[in-house]
Structures are given as structure tokens and as C-alpha cells.
Scaffold this motif. Structure first.
Motif, mmCIF file in Angstrom:
data_model
loop_
_atom_site.group_PDB
_atom_site.id
_atom_site.type_symbol
_atom_site.label_atom_id
_atom_site.label_comp_id
_atom_site.label_asym_id
_atom_site.label_seq_id
_atom_site.Cartn_x
_atom_site.Cartn_y
_atom_site.Cartn_z
ATOM 1 N N SER A 150 0.814 -1.225 0.000
ATOM 2 C CA SER A 150 0.000 0.000 0.000
ATOM 3 C C SER A 150 0.842 1.266 0.000
ATOM 4 O O SER A 150 0.350 2.349 0.296
ATOM 5 C CB SER A 150 -0.989 0.028 1.182
ATOM 6 N N ASP A 151 2.145 1.149 -0.320
ATOM 7 C CA ASP A 151 2.990 2.327 -0.482
ATOM 8 C C ASP A 151 2.708 2.973 -1.832
ATOM 9 O O ASP A 151 2.329 2.287 -2.798
ATOM 10 C CB ASP A 151 4.469 1.957 -0.402
ATOM 11 N N VAL A 152 2.900 4.287 -1.909
ATOM 12 C CA VAL A 152 2.666 5.010 -3.159
ATOM 13 C C VAL A 152 3.766 6.045 -3.357
ATOM 14 O O VAL A 152 4.155 6.742 -2.415
ATOM 15 C CB VAL A 152 1.299 5.724 -3.171
ATOM 16 N N LEU A 153 4.250 6.132 -4.592
ATOM 17 C CA LEU A 153 5.179 7.189 -4.986
ATOM 18 C C LEU A 153 4.419 8.171 -5.861
ATOM 19 O O LEU A 153 3.887 7.800 -6.908
ATOM 20 C CB LEU A 153 6.368 6.608 -5.757
ATOM 21 N N TYR A 154 4.332 9.425 -5.400
ATOM 22 C CA TYR A 154 3.648 10.480 -6.154
ATOM 23 C C TYR A 154 4.697 11.377 -6.797
ATOM 24 O O TYR A 154 5.651 11.802 -6.127
ATOM 25 C CB TYR A 154 2.762 11.313 -5.242
ATOM 26 N N LEU A 155 4.499 11.690 -8.078
ATOM 27 C CA LEU A 155 5.439 12.521 -8.818
ATOM 28 C C LEU A 155 4.692 13.619 -9.550
ATOM 29 O O LEU A 155 3.559 13.414 -10.020
ATOM 30 C CB LEU A 155 6.213 11.692 -9.853
ATOM 31 N N ILE A 181 10.276 13.896 -16.537
ATOM 32 C CA ILE A 181 11.277 14.698 -15.843
ATOM 33 C C ILE A 181 10.627 15.189 -14.553
ATOM 34 O O ILE A 181 9.682 15.981 -14.576
ATOM 35 C CB ILE A 181 11.739 15.866 -16.724
ATOM 36 N N VAL A 182 11.108 14.690 -13.432
ATOM 37 C CA VAL A 182 10.441 14.887 -12.144
ATOM 38 C C VAL A 182 10.819 16.237 -11.541
ATOM 39 O O VAL A 182 12.003 16.568 -11.409
ATOM 40 C CB VAL A 182 10.806 13.742 -11.169
ATOM 41 N N HIS A 183 9.781 16.999 -11.154
ATOM 42 C CA HIS A 183 9.993 18.253 -10.442
ATOM 43 C C HIS A 183 9.877 18.067 -8.934
ATOM 44 O O HIS A 183 10.595 18.696 -8.164
ATOM 45 C CB HIS A 183 8.990 19.309 -10.905
ATOM 46 N N GLU A 184 8.935 17.212 -8.527
ATOM 47 C CA GLU A 184 8.742 16.974 -7.105
ATOM 48 C C GLU A 184 8.270 15.547 -6.910
ATOM 49 O O GLU A 184 7.551 14.978 -7.752
ATOM 50 C CB GLU A 184 7.721 17.945 -6.510
ATOM 51 N N ALA A 185 8.674 14.938 -5.800
ATOM 52 C CA ALA A 185 8.316 13.544 -5.513
ATOM 53 C C ALA A 185 7.962 13.399 -4.044
ATOM 54 O O ALA A 185 8.602 14.020 -3.175
ATOM 55 C CB ALA A 185 9.493 12.624 -5.863
ATOM 56 N N ARG A 186 6.976 12.575 -3.769
ATOM 57 C CA ARG A 186 6.591 12.262 -2.397
ATOM 58 C C ARG A 186 6.387 10.757 -2.290
ATOM 59 O O ARG A 186 5.627 10.182 -3.074
ATOM 60 C CB ARG A 186 5.315 13.001 -1.996
ATOM 61 N N PHE A 187 7.049 10.173 -1.302
ATOM 62 C CA PHE A 187 6.927 8.729 -1.081
ATOM 63 C C PHE A 187 6.161 8.520 0.222
ATOM 64 O O PHE A 187 6.592 8.979 1.285
ATOM 65 C CB PHE A 187 8.303 8.075 -1.009
ATOM 66 N N VAL A 188 5.012 7.826 0.128
ATOM 67 C CA VAL A 188 4.129 7.628 1.268
ATOM 68 C C VAL A 188 4.003 6.142 1.563
ATOM 69 O O VAL A 188 3.651 5.352 0.676
ATOM 70 C CB VAL A 188 2.727 8.224 0.987
#
Length: 500
Positions: A150-155, A181-188
Motif C-alpha cells: 500500500s505504499d505510493v510514490l507520487y510525482l 522529468i520529475v519536479h517533485e516527488a513524495r513517497f508515502v
């Protein structure tokens, strides 16, 4: 606004697009009213079936921002077999799913200079229908879930379309790819209210396409020459059937006008393009043969013969050079070769040569070389053996092959004088026929041992040279490879990877 409804258990999928009428926050909830102006039911291609079950989420932000993804996020990308992508230009929006085999998304860059991912667009010759509005709306948001945890990587970021040679140079076998091309990433961690178990992969999934930088491969392109044209071509001039399903094919090579290409090194592979011969064009669905839908008909084969003038003055391919491949009949390209009449002059584009340097057998006598082969896994040795045998290098061959392939064994020992002295052939699946007995006798007459059983751990360990040291070279089926590796834990060994 845009959204996607997807049922992972039935492979049903529908996407919607429109405008938000009103939105409000009520306590811990956000309520949105949306007018749907467009909807489209999508086909089930590339949706991997999963069994969904509830999960109580406990979301925890592991990392936020850029430029570097944490190791957990990189590992999630390597496991992912689907993700969700929304694209917008500020006026319209499109949301959809992208799926494939686990690992179909590759990390191009992940360091202080930035983060970039790339994935192949399957069925990509319908560029605009396939990509929705990505060609016009490069700003994107991406969610890559791991349903097991249930982990998610948001880009968030922007896209760059890679078409034709531009895509192939980065990701061989891909004619259309999208770089994010990633500007921001959040790993939850544990952010989803459900989890899912794998049930069945999509029958349309092609093989994973690694990046060119992830494997040793020569990519076409010689300065100012036309990079859309292959640097050389190969014309079939001879076919020799060595066993019921194994044959050697000889080609003569011809350079393209104004092109040059380095000679292959013993043990390397050649990349041939069969598309003009076998590609029947685009179709949306092909349930009778789903794997053919994204088959680019580009194949790699280990070169069976050493290059001409090896160690001499020339290191560049010359017109008329002969190249041989020894292959088993399996799949559309090899079946096509079997059907050929050499007088018809089959001509195939040559895209280049490649192969791992680590799989080169030594010629300096430093350690005893033990080559463990399974069936046509002998091919990396065929071009290297003459150079190795011409030195003082000690070479042992442990070769397991089916009785029906004994013709390949005899041909190899006859063509490579000196190899038989250190060779043991482990023959399986025999039917006790007179022809098999004659082939076994011929193997022994040539000076090799023929053992009518499977390869065993003691056979492999007995080949060691305790004083001089031993290096093992393994080229077998994936099943046998795992077994032999377990026998040789702690030993010096390398393996050949045929996932070109």
C-alpha cells in the motif's frame, strides 16, 4: 478535472474528463462536484489482474521534494507493473493507466542533477491516439502504487516524447517512449485503503525493455550518417541443420553507404532486424496472438565465429565479411530463418554488436576456466574457443544437452580441435536409438566424455583447480542456472544474460 475507474479483478477500465463545478472541505473530507463532459471505456490491454482486499491505511510521509528518490522509492519503481498518469495544459486534462511487466518503468537519472523516469509506449505507431494529450500537455502527475504494501510514490513534472531512433538509443526495442522529468516527488508508506495480490499478468505484456546504459550494446549512429538507417546489412548465404531444431546460418555483411561499424569481439552478439519480413502492421487487439502486437521483431544472437583478422590490423567491418549464428528454432524470427531458401537472398538490417566484457574467457593462463553450458548455451564459447585453445589456458567444458541435440555436440567438437580433451557431455532424454548411439560413439572418438545422465554437483566441483584457481562461466537455462549457482556459492563465477 479527469479521472479513471478501473477494476483490477475484471480488467474493466473507463476514463472521464470534464470540469469541477464546486468543491468544499467538510471536516477531514474534501467534497467535489464534477460535470463529466467526456467518457471513454478502454480496452483491457496491459492491465494485470489482481485480487483486491481491504487495508486500514496509516499513511506516513517518508520523503518529500527532490532531487533524489530514496532507495525505497527506487525499489518500488523496479517492482511496479502499473501506474496512473494525468496530464494537463491548464485548460484540459487526461487521466489513464499505464501497465506492463514488473520493471517496465526505468529510472534514467536519480542524483543531485535531477530525477527522470522513462517507460515504453506500447502499440506506439498510433502516436496521438495512444498518448491522449501528452503530445500537447506535457505537465503531468503520476502515482505509482505498490499493492503488496500500500505504499505510493507520487510525482509531478513534465514529459518528453521520444520517437523513433531517439527512443531506441535510450531504450533499445522501443520505437516510442515517454520520459518523465520529475519536479517533485513524495513517497508515502501504507497510504492505500486496499491491497492486492497478483492473479494473472496481461497476455499482451511484452518483455521488459532495459535501458541501453543498463546493458552492453552497440547502438547505431556514426557521426553525420543517417541514424535512421542501419549501419550494415546481412544476407543469408548458407544454412546447416545440425540437429532437428538447431541450425547454423551464415551471412555475408555489407556496410551501408558512408557507414562504418566496429568488428564484433569473440563472444559478442549481433542485433538483427526482422521487421520488414514479419511485421504485419498495427492492430488494436490481437487475442489470437497477443505477444505479436508489440513485437518489434528485433533479435540478438551470439556470433558463432570469430571475427576475421582477429588481433590483426583491421578492427572495422569490411564488405563481404562472413558472420555465423547457431540458433534453436523457437519463435517467429527463427522459424522464418528455417523457412528460407538461401537462393532467395534474405537480407536483414544489422543494428550493431554488443555483449558483456565480463564473459570473455581469459587467455593469459591466470585461472582455470570452466564453461558450463546448457544446449545452445554453448554459443558464447564457439567464437572464443579458438583463441583460448591457442594459448596455454586450461579450459574445461561441462555441457548438458538433450540427446536430440547431439548433432550440435559432434559438430562443435569437430570444428574446434582441442576442445574435446577437456569436455564432458551430459546427455539426457535419450530414446536408445541407433542414431543416438552412433553420435555418442562419435563424441568419444573425438576425445570427449559422454555421460548418459544429468549434470550433478560433484561434476561441477570436481573441475576445480585448487592450486591455480578456477573461474566458472555459466550459460544455461534459467532453471539450471539457479541450481548451478547454488552449488558454486562462494566461487568465482560469471553468467551470461540473454535478456537482450
Amino acid at each position: 478535472m479527469a479521472g479513471l475507474g478501473i477494476d483490477l479483478e475484471t480488467r474493466d477500465r473507463v476514463k472521464i474528463a470534464g470540469r469541477m463545478l464546486v468543491g468544499a472541505r467538510v471536516g477531514d473530507e474534501v467534497q467535489v462536484a464534477m460535470v463529466v463532459e467526456e467518457s471513454l471505456g478502454n480496452c483491457p490491454k496491459y492491465i494485470n489482474r489482481k485480487a483486491v482486499r481491504p487495508n486500514v491505511p496509516a499513511p506516513r510521509m517518508v520523503s518529500s521534494g527532490t532531487p533524489v528518490l530514496p532507495p525505497q522509492a527506487v525499489e518500488l519503481v523496479a517492482r511496479a507493473d502499473m501506474f496512473f498518469l494525468s496530464s494537463t495544459d491548464g485548460r484540459t486534462m487526461d487521466t489513464n493507466h499505464r501497465g506492463g511487466p514488473a520493471g517496465f518503468v526505468r529510472v534514467v537519472r536519480n542524483d543531485e542533477s535531477g530525477v527522470a523516469l522513462v517507460y515504453p509506449e506500447y502499440s506506439g505507431n498510433r502516436l496521438y491516439q495512444t498518448l491522449g494529450n501528452l503530445h500537447e500537455n506535457p505537465r503531468v502527475g503520476v502515482a505509482i502504487p505498490d499493492y503488496a504494501t500500500s505504499d505510493v510514490l507520487y510525482l509531478t513534472g513534465e514529459t518528453e516524447l521520444l520517437v523513433g531512433t531517439t527512443a531506441t538509443v535510450l531504450m533499445p526495442h522501443a520505437k516510442l517512449a515517454v520520459k518523465i522529468i520529475v519536479h517533485e516527488a513524495r513517497f508515502v508508506e501504507n497510504g492505500l485503503s486496499f491491497r492486492a495480490d497478483d492473479v494473472e499478468p496481461s497476455p499482451y505484456n511484452p518483455a521488459v525493455r532495459p535501458l541501453a546504459c543498463e546493458r552492453a550494446v552497440t547502438v547505431p549512429g556514426q557521426g553525420d550518417a543517417d541514424e535512421t538507417v542501419a549501419p550494415a546489412s546481412a544476407t543469408l548465404v548458407k544454412q546447416e541443420v545440425l540437429a532437428p531444431n538447431v541450425a547454423r546460418f551464415t551471412f555475408t555483411l555489407q556496410l551501408g553507404k558512408g557507414r562504418s561499424l566496429p568488428l564484433w569481439k569473440p563472444g559478442q552478439h549481433v542485433t538483427l532486424d526482422f521487421a520488414e519480413e514479419l511485421d504485419h502492421g498495427w492492430s488494436h487487439m490481437r487475442d489470437d496472438d497477443p505477444q505479436s502486437l508489440n513485437d518489434d521483431f528485433v533479435r540478438t544472437f551470439t556470433v558463432s565465429n570469430p571475427p576475421p583478422l582477429a588481433g590483426g590490423e583491421s578492427t572495422t567491418l569490411e564488405n563481404g565479411t562472413e558472420l555465423q549464428i547457431t540458433v534453436r528454432k523457437h519463435g517467429p524470427t527463427t522459424r522464418h530463418l528455417w523457412r528460407q531458401n538461401v537462393r532467395a537472398g534474405l537480407e536483414l538490417p544489422v543494428l550493431g554488436f554488443g555483449g558483456e566484457e565480463s564473459f570473455r574467457l581469459p587467455t593469459d593462463g591466470s585461472k582455470k576456466a570452466v564453461f558450463v553450458a546448457g544446449g545452445v548455451g554453448i554459443t558464447p564459447l564457439l567464437a572464443q574457443a579458438p583463441g583460448v585453445l591457442a594459448t596455454t589456458q586450461e579450459l574445461a567444458l561441462l555441457w548438458t544437452l538433450r540427446a536430440e541435440d547431439l548433432g550440435l555436440g559432434v559438430d562443435t567438437l569437430e570444428r574446434l580441435p582441442g576442445l574435446a580433451a577437456g569436455s564432458t557431455l551430459f546427455v539426457t532424454g535419450g530414446k536408445g536409438s541407433g542414431e543416438e548411439a552412433q553420435l555418442v560413439k562419435r563424441v568419444e572418438e573425438l576425445g570427449a566424455q559422454a555421460v548418459l545422465r544429468r549434470l550433478a554437483q560433484d561434476d561441477v566441483l570436481a573441475a576445480r583447480d585448487a592450486e591455480k584457481g578456477t573461474k566458472y562461466y555459466l550459460c544455461t537455462s534459467s532453471e539450471l542456472l539457479k541450481v548451478v549457482q547454488s552449488w558454486l556459492e562462494g566461487e568465482d563465477l560469471v553468467t551470461e544474460n540473454f535478456n537482450y
